[in-house]
Design a protein around this motif. Structure first.
Motif, PDB file in Angstrom:
ATOM      1  N   ARG A  18     -35.773 -16.415  13.627  1.00 14.86           N
ATOM      2  CA  ARG A  18     -35.534 -16.843  12.258  1.00 14.86           C
ATOM      3  C   ARG A  18     -35.310 -15.591  11.417  1.00 14.86           C
ATOM      4  N   VAL A  19     -34.240 -15.608  10.639  1.00 13.42           N
ATOM      5  CA  VAL A  19     -33.931 -14.487   9.759  1.00 13.42           C
ATOM      6  C   VAL A  19     -33.571 -15.044   8.383  1.00 13.42           C
ATOM      7  N   GLY A  20     -33.468 -14.181   7.385  1.00 14.47           N
ATOM      8  CA  GLY A  20     -33.041 -14.635   6.071  1.00 14.47           C
ATOM      9  C   GLY A  20     -33.767 -13.927   4.948  1.00 14.47           C
ATOM     10  N   MET A  21     -33.277 -14.133   3.742  1.00 11.62           N
ATOM     11  CA  MET A  21     -33.794 -13.442   2.571  1.00 11.62           C
ATOM     12  C   MET A  21     -35.146 -13.983   2.108  1.00 11.62           C
ATOM     13  N   GLU A  22     -35.596 -15.081   2.669  1.00  8.36           N
ATOM     14  CA  GLU A  22     -36.993 -15.473   2.459  1.00  8.36           C
ATOM     15  C   GLU A  22     -37.931 -14.433   3.050  1.00  8.36           C
ATOM     16  N   ASP A  23     -37.496 -13.818   4.145  1.00  5.86           N
ATOM     17  CA  ASP A  23     -38.381 -12.970   4.940  1.00  5.86           C
ATOM     18  C   ASP A  23     -38.159 -11.474   4.744  1.00  5.86           C
ATOM     19  N   VAL A  24     -36.953 -11.070   4.390  1.00  2.79           N
ATOM     20  CA  VAL A  24     -36.665  -9.639   4.223  1.00  2.79           C
ATOM     21  C   VAL A  24     -35.520  -9.470   3.233  1.00  2.79           C
ATOM     22  N   LEU A  25     -35.607  -8.433   2.414  1.00  5.63           N
ATOM     23  CA  LEU A  25     -34.602  -8.210   1.367  1.00  5.63           C
ATOM     24  C   LEU A  25     -33.836  -6.901   1.541  1.00  5.63           C
ATOM     25  N   THR A  26     -34.093  -6.192   2.636  1.00  6.58           N
ATOM     26  CA  THR A  26     -33.350  -4.968   2.926  1.00  6.58           C
ATOM     27  C   THR A  26     -32.748  -5.054   4.322  1.00  6.58           C
ATOM     28  N   ILE A  27     -31.561  -4.491   4.478  1.00  3.41           N
ATOM     29  CA  ILE A  27     -30.907  -4.475   5.786  1.00  3.41           C
ATOM     30  C   ILE A  27     -31.284  -3.217   6.553  1.00  3.41           C
ATOM     31  N   SER A  28     -31.643  -2.181   5.826  1.00  2.00           N
ATOM     32  CA  SER A  28     -32.201  -0.960   6.393  1.00  2.00           C
ATOM     33  C   SER A  28     -33.028  -0.310   5.296  1.00  2.00           C
ATOM     34  N   ARG A  29     -33.714   0.738   5.605  1.00  2.00           N
ATOM     35  CA  ARG A  29     -34.637   1.338   4.648  1.00  2.00           C
ATOM     36  C   ARG A  29     -33.917   1.678   3.329  1.00  2.00           C
ATOM     37  N   GLY A  30     -34.331   1.020   2.246  1.00  2.00           N
ATOM     38  CA  GLY A  30     -33.789   1.295   0.925  1.00  2.00           C
ATOM     39  C   GLY A  30     -32.437   0.680   0.637  1.00  2.00           C
ATOM     40  N   VAL A  31     -31.875  -0.086   1.573  1.00  2.00           N
ATOM     41  CA  VAL A  31     -30.551  -0.695   1.387  1.00  2.00           C
ATOM     42  C   VAL A  31     -30.703  -2.209   1.243  1.00  2.00           C
ATOM     43  N   PRO A  32     -30.413  -2.775   0.059  1.00  2.00           N
ATOM     44  CA  PRO A  32     -30.606  -4.208  -0.155  1.00  2.00           C
ATOM     45  C   PRO A  32     -29.682  -5.058   0.723  1.00  2.00           C
ATOM     46  N   VAL A  33     -30.177  -6.217   1.113  1.00  2.00           N
ATOM     47  CA  VAL A  33     -29.351  -7.201   1.813  1.00  2.00           C
ATOM     48  C   VAL A  33     -28.286  -7.724   0.851  1.00  2.00           C
ATOM     49  N   GLU A  34     -27.057  -7.845   1.321  1.00  2.00           N
ATOM     50  CA  GLU A  34     -25.975  -8.374   0.498  1.00  2.00           C
ATOM     51  C   GLU A  34     -25.936  -9.896   0.514  1.00  2.00           C
ATOM     52  N   SER A  35     -26.282 -10.479   1.659  1.00  2.00           N
ATOM     53  CA  SER A  35     -26.217 -11.933   1.811  1.00  2.00           C
ATOM     54  C   SER A  35     -27.029 -12.351   3.016  1.00  2.00           C
ATOM     55  N   ASN A  36     -27.330 -13.640   3.087  1.00  2.92           N
ATOM     56  CA  ASN A  36     -28.022 -14.158   4.267  1.00  2.92           C
ATOM     57  C   ASN A  36     -27.137 -14.077   5.508  1.00  2.92           C
ATOM     58  N   ALA A  37     -25.822 -14.246   5.332  1.00  6.37           N
ATOM     59  CA  ALA A  37     -24.911 -14.161   6.469  1.00  6.37           C
ATOM     60  C   ALA A  37     -24.977 -12.784   7.125  1.00  6.37           C
ATOM     61  N   GLN A  38     -25.218 -11.759   6.324  1.00  7.50           N
ATOM     62  CA  GLN A  38     -25.351 -10.406   6.874  1.00  7.50           C
ATOM     63  C   GLN A  38     -26.527 -10.319   7.843  1.00  7.50           C
ATOM     64  N   LEU A  39     -27.628 -10.982   7.508  1.00  9.01           N
ATOM     65  CA  LEU A  39     -28.796 -10.991   8.393  1.00  9.01           C
ATOM     66  C   LEU A  39     -28.534 -11.821   9.644  1.00  9.01           C
ATOM     67  N   VAL A  40     -27.805 -12.933   9.504  1.00 14.32           N
ATOM     68  CA  VAL A  40     -27.443 -13.735  10.671  1.00 14.32           C
ATOM     69  C   VAL A  40     -26.536 -12.926  11.595  1.00 14.32           C
ATOM     70  N   GLU A  41     -25.575 -12.218  11.013  1.00 16.85           N
ATOM     71  CA  GLU A  41     -24.666 -11.399  11.823  1.00 16.85           C
ATOM     72  C   GLU A  41     -25.430 -10.342  12.617  1.00 16.85           C
ATOM     73  N   ARG A  42     -26.446  -9.733  11.990  1.00 17.16           N
ATOM     74  CA  ARG A  42     -27.243  -8.758  12.728  1.00 17.16           C
ATOM     75  C   ARG A  42     -28.004  -9.417  13.868  1.00 17.16           C
ATOM     76  N   ALA A  43     -28.542 -10.625  13.623  1.00 13.44           N
ATOM     77  CA  ALA A  43     -29.255 -11.340  14.687  1.00 13.44           C
ATOM     78  C   ALA A  43     -28.317 -11.676  15.839  1.00 13.44           C
ATOM     79  N   VAL A  44     -27.091 -12.057  15.514  1.00 15.35           N
ATOM     80  CA  VAL A  44     -26.102 -12.339  16.561  1.00 15.35           C
ATOM     81  C   VAL A  44     -25.834 -11.090  17.389  1.00 15.35           C
ATOM     82  N   GLU A  45     -25.724  -9.938  16.734  1.00 15.18           N
ATOM     83  CA  GLU A  45     -25.466  -8.695  17.449  1.00 15.18           C
ATOM     84  C   GLU A  45     -26.644  -8.320  18.345  1.00 15.18           C
ATOM     85  N   LEU A  46     -27.868  -8.494  17.841  1.00 15.80           N
ATOM     86  CA  LEU A  46     -29.035  -8.244  18.682  1.00 15.80           C
ATOM     87  C   LEU A  46     -29.023  -9.174  19.896  1.00 15.80           C
ATOM     88  N   GLY A  47     -28.667 -10.425  19.652  1.00 15.72           N
ATOM     89  CA  GLY A  47     -28.575 -11.370  20.756  1.00 15.72           C
ATOM     90  C   GLY A  47     -27.512 -10.981  21.767  1.00 15.72           C
TER      91      GLY A  47
END
Length: 273
Positions: A224-253
């Motif tokens: 499970r990923v999303g902006m409910e759980d985390v608001l940065t994509i890397s240290r000090g860098v804000p998440v742009e969208s929830n899709a960005q977090l899903v895309e990272r999860a897909v890449e990890l997968g």
């Protein structure tokens, strides 16, 4: 398991819109988020609803409006949070199922939540589970500590498994007051799961997001990923969208040789097909 269930939790009840303008807090925004996240690889969406002032609410009309908006824009499995915010009364949280979601969260016990208390007394847990069984809503059992894993076994022994025969759980890790977001904690939780559990996912809050995700993938779990759980994509860098977090999860997968599950496959996983 080759398929990977990615659930997106886009909003939550904690973050203020003023502090995070990209947080989806209207039906229109969550509908666009659902469509974008499905295109990115998500199969289920976990929803906390906000009112016109962007505050958490369990208003029945808004619950239904958000569910309809997501169903019109995507084919994602719709899971409503029955946790609401830590301030919502228990009777209102039971009424969430009146909005007819596909799935609902069901937290297996009370948890210290930072400076607040997330109340889930045993009578409420039993009432919510029995209501989900009656309505044909697939519960996702949310586990914040090892005691709640043990309580899940107790609940299943008393009331049995859902009609579809599937028991899906999500470890919510890294909440101040719950289990830490570490690989050893996840190993302990998975080892303690009752035998009736058929699938599990893991959520790492804040800085534990990546460590929990990689530990889950290495053990055959889902994410499970999303902006409910985390608001940065890397240290000090804000998440742009929830899709960005899903895309990272897909890449990890992809690295773990796991293919994103479709919403139809998610329905089979939850016993809804």
């Amino acid at each position: 398991m080759d398929e990977l269930l990615i659930t997106v939790a886009p909003t939550g009840a904690e973050t203020a819109k003023a502090d995070c303008p990209q947080l989806p807090t209207t039906p229109e925004e969550v509908a666009r988020t659902a469509a974008d996240c499905e295109a990115a690889g998500a199969a289920m969406i976990h929803i906390h609803v906000r009112d016109t002032a962007h505050q958490p609410t369990l208003d029945q009309g808004l619950l239904r409006e958000w569910v309809a908006a997501v169903r019109e824009s995507s084919s994602l499995v719709v899971q409503l949070s029955t946790g609401g915010s830590v301030h919502d009364p228990l009777d209102e949280r039971l009424k969430v199922l009146d909005a007819e979601p596909d799935s609902c969260s069901l937290t297996m016990g009370t948890t210290n939540f930072g400076d607040d208390v997330f109340l889930n007394p045993w009578p409420f847990v039993k009432d919510l589970y029995q209501l989900a069984l009656e309505r044909g809503v697939a519960p996702e059992f949310e586990l914040f500590d090892l005691g709640q894993v043990h309580a899940l076994g107790r609940l299943i022994r008393q009331y049995g498994v859902p009609a579809g025969g599937k028991v899906h759980v999500d470890f919510v890790m890294g909440v101040p007051g719950g289990m830490p977001g570490t690989a050893p904690a996840l190993v302990a939780g998975v080892a303690t799961l009752p035998p009736e559990v058929t699938s599990w996912s893991a959520t790492g809050i804040g800085r534990s997001t990546l460590s929990v995700a990689m530990a889950s993938l290495s053990m055959g779990g889902h994410l499970r990923v999303g902006m409910e759980d985390v608001l940065t994509i890397s240290r000090g860098v804000p998440v742009e969208s929830n899709a960005q977090l899903v895309e990272r999860a897909v890449e990890l997968g992809r690295i773990a040789q796991r293919t994103p599950m479709t919403p139809a496959q998610c329905r089979e996983l939850l016993g809804l097909a």
